[in-house]
Design a protein around this motif. Structure first.
Motif, mmCIF file in Angstrom:
data_model
loop_
_atom_site.group_PDB
_atom_site.id
_atom_site.type_symbol
_atom_site.label_atom_id
_atom_site.label_comp_id
_atom_site.label_asym_id
_atom_site.label_seq_id
_atom_site.Cartn_x
_atom_site.Cartn_y
_atom_site.Cartn_z
ATOM 1 N N LEU A 143 8.474 0.338 9.459
ATOM 2 C CA LEU A 143 7.489 0.550 8.403
ATOM 3 C C LEU A 143 6.489 1.633 8.798
ATOM 4 C CD1 LEU A 143 6.205 -0.218 5.698
ATOM 5 C CD2 LEU A 143 5.007 -2.057 6.904
ATOM 6 N N LEU A 144 6.039 1.616 10.040
ATOM 7 C CA LEU A 144 5.110 2.640 10.515
ATOM 8 C C LEU A 144 5.762 4.021 10.460
ATOM 9 C CD1 LEU A 144 2.354 3.375 11.673
ATOM 10 C CD2 LEU A 144 3.263 2.876 13.949
ATOM 11 N N ALA A 145 7.001 4.116 10.868
ATOM 12 C CA ALA A 145 7.715 5.398 10.814
ATOM 13 C C ALA A 145 7.840 5.884 9.368
ATOM 14 C CB ALA A 145 9.096 5.259 11.443
ATOM 15 N N ARG A 146 8.085 4.955 8.460
ATOM 16 C CA ARG A 146 8.213 5.333 7.051
ATOM 17 C C ARG A 146 6.885 5.807 6.480
ATOM 18 N NH1 ARG A 146 9.527 0.873 3.067
ATOM 19 N NH2 ARG A 146 9.379 -0.209 5.027
ATOM 20 N N THR A 147 5.787 5.164 6.868
ATOM 21 C CA THR A 147 4.478 5.545 6.335
ATOM 22 C C THR A 147 3.956 6.852 6.921
ATOM 23 O OG1 THR A 147 3.278 4.209 7.958
ATOM 24 C CG2 THR A 147 3.781 3.170 5.848
ATOM 25 N N THR A 148 4.438 7.217 8.100
ATOM 26 C CA THR A 148 3.953 8.443 8.739
ATOM 27 C C THR A 148 4.914 9.605 8.583
ATOM 28 O OG1 THR A 148 4.887 7.758 10.857
ATOM 29 C CG2 THR A 148 2.575 7.202 10.453
ATOM 30 N N ALA A 149 6.012 9.404 7.884
ATOM 31 C CA ALA A 149 7.003 10.483 7.694
ATOM 32 C C ALA A 149 6.383 11.624 6.898
ATOM 33 C CB ALA A 149 8.229 9.938 6.961
ATOM 34 N N GLU A 150 6.782 12.844 7.230
ATOM 35 C CA GLU A 150 6.264 14.039 6.534
ATOM 36 C C GLU A 150 6.582 14.008 5.056
ATOM 37 O OE1 GLU A 150 4.387 16.699 7.466
ATOM 38 O OE2 GLU A 150 4.018 15.600 9.291
ATOM 39 N N ASP A 151 7.842 13.780 4.739
ATOM 40 C CA ASP A 151 8.304 13.735 3.352
ATOM 41 C C ASP A 151 8.842 12.342 3.076
ATOM 42 O OD1 ASP A 151 7.747 16.469 2.772
ATOM 43 O OD2 ASP A 151 9.577 17.020 3.874
ATOM 44 N N THR A 180 -2.642 6.487 3.867
ATOM 45 C CA THR A 180 -3.551 6.296 5.001
ATOM 46 C C THR A 180 -3.810 4.816 5.254
ATOM 47 O OG1 THR A 180 -4.593 8.406 4.474
ATOM 48 C CG2 THR A 180 -5.802 6.947 5.943
ATOM 49 N N GLU A 181 -4.062 4.069 4.180
ATOM 50 C CA GLU A 181 -4.299 2.630 4.314
ATOM 51 C C GLU A 181 -3.034 1.915 4.781
ATOM 52 O OE1 GLU A 181 -6.857 0.920 0.942
ATOM 53 O OE2 GLU A 181 -6.115 2.843 0.165
ATOM 54 N N ALA A 182 -1.891 2.360 4.264
ATOM 55 C CA ALA A 182 -0.621 1.751 4.661
ATOM 56 C C ALA A 182 -0.356 1.975 6.149
ATOM 57 C CB ALA A 182 0.517 2.333 3.829
ATOM 58 N N GLU A 183 -0.636 3.178 6.614
ATOM 59 C CA GLU A 183 -0.435 3.480 8.035
ATOM 60 C C GLU A 183 -1.340 2.611 8.910
ATOM 61 O OE1 GLU A 183 -0.949 7.110 11.253
ATOM 62 O OE2 GLU A 183 -0.895 7.610 9.111
ATOM 63 N N ALA A 184 -2.599 2.474 8.515
ATOM 64 C CA ALA A 184 -3.535 1.644 9.291
ATOM 65 C C ALA A 184 -3.072 0.187 9.324
ATOM 66 C CB ALA A 184 -4.939 1.742 8.706
ATOM 67 N N ALA A 185 -2.634 -0.330 8.182
ATOM 68 C CA ALA A 185 -2.157 -1.715 8.129
ATOM 69 C C ALA A 185 -0.883 -1.890 8.953
ATOM 70 C CB ALA A 185 -1.916 -2.132 6.679
ATOM 71 N N LEU A 245 0.830 -1.206 0.000
ATOM 72 C CA LEU A 245 0.000 0.000 0.000
ATOM 73 C C LEU A 245 0.866 1.259 0.000
ATOM 74 C CD1 LEU A 245 -2.696 -1.165 2.560
ATOM 75 C CD2 LEU A 245 -3.106 -0.644 0.142
ATOM 76 N N HIS A 246 1.927 1.247 0.787
ATOM 77 C CA HIS A 246 2.833 2.389 0.840
ATOM 78 C C HIS A 246 3.498 2.594 -0.516
ATOM 79 C CE1 HIS A 246 6.583 4.558 2.003
ATOM 80 N NE2 HIS A 246 5.693 5.277 2.650
ATOM 81 N N GLY A 247 3.892 1.510 -1.153
ATOM 82 C CA GLY A 247 4.502 1.601 -2.471
ATOM 83 C C GLY A 247 3.565 2.167 -3.523
ATOM 84 N N LEU A 248 2.272 1.956 -3.329
ATOM 85 C CA LEU A 248 1.264 2.476 -4.257
ATOM 86 C C LEU A 248 0.851 3.912 -3.922
ATOM 87 C CD1 LEU A 248 -0.982 -0.699 -4.557
ATOM 88 C CD2 LEU A 248 0.481 0.289 -6.348
ATOM 89 N N GLY A 249 1.421 4.453 -2.835
ATOM 90 C CA GLY A 249 1.086 5.822 -2.442
ATOM 91 C C GLY A 249 -0.203 5.922 -1.654
#
Length: 145
Positions: A134-142, A104-109, A97-101
């Motif tokens: 992974l959570l830190a990467r999905t919630t990073a600002e940039d 929000t879904e990636a963070e929840a997962a 999900l994170h790879g697909l941009g």
């Protein structure tokens, strides 16, 4: 001849053990090779062994940047019934999900995966750190590309 009739079926042991080297190949960046092992042996596998090989397949697809395909394969997996697999499906799904941009879904997962890991695994288990990273990467600002 009598002894041969009671020999263990080695192919089941072989299939069960293939997940480990395939997982190691993913960890070393050899994603195409891990994919080949998973795809080549999934037709013979069943139950937990098939699920483990499919997890390796999803990890290998994520590693190759083939996130749509990885997500489709992840949706074919049932959540692991054993505590040892806790969080693994959530991590590979969140990665796709994170790879697909789909942040929000990636963070929840990723949060669900981390919760499952912390609930069922030892506090020093490497999957907990993987989920936190992974959570830190999905919630990073940039987020990094």
């Amino acid at each position: 001849m009598t002894r041969l009739a009671y020999l263990t079926e080695v192919w089941r042991i072989e299939l069960a053990s293939l997940g480990n080297p395939a997982e190691a190949l993913c960890g070393q960046g050899w994603h195409k090779e891990a994919e080949a092992i998973a795809r080549g042996n999934m037709p013979r596998a069943e139950g937990h062994t098939a699920a483990a090989l499919r997890c390796v397949l999803v990890r290998s697809l994520n590693g190759q940047g083939r996130y749509e395909e990885a997500l489709a394969e992840a949706h074919r997996l049932a959540p692991p019934s054993a505590r040892a697999g806790s969080g693994s499906l959530g991590i590979i799904t969140a990665t796709a999900l994170h790879g697909l941009g789909r942040r929000t879904e990636a963070e929840a997962a990723a949060r669900q995966a981390l919760t499952a890991c912390e609930q069922f695994l030892h506090r020093d288990h490497p999957r907990i750190q993987e989920a936190r990273t992974l959570l830190a990467r999905t919630t990073a600002e940039d987020p990094l590309p």
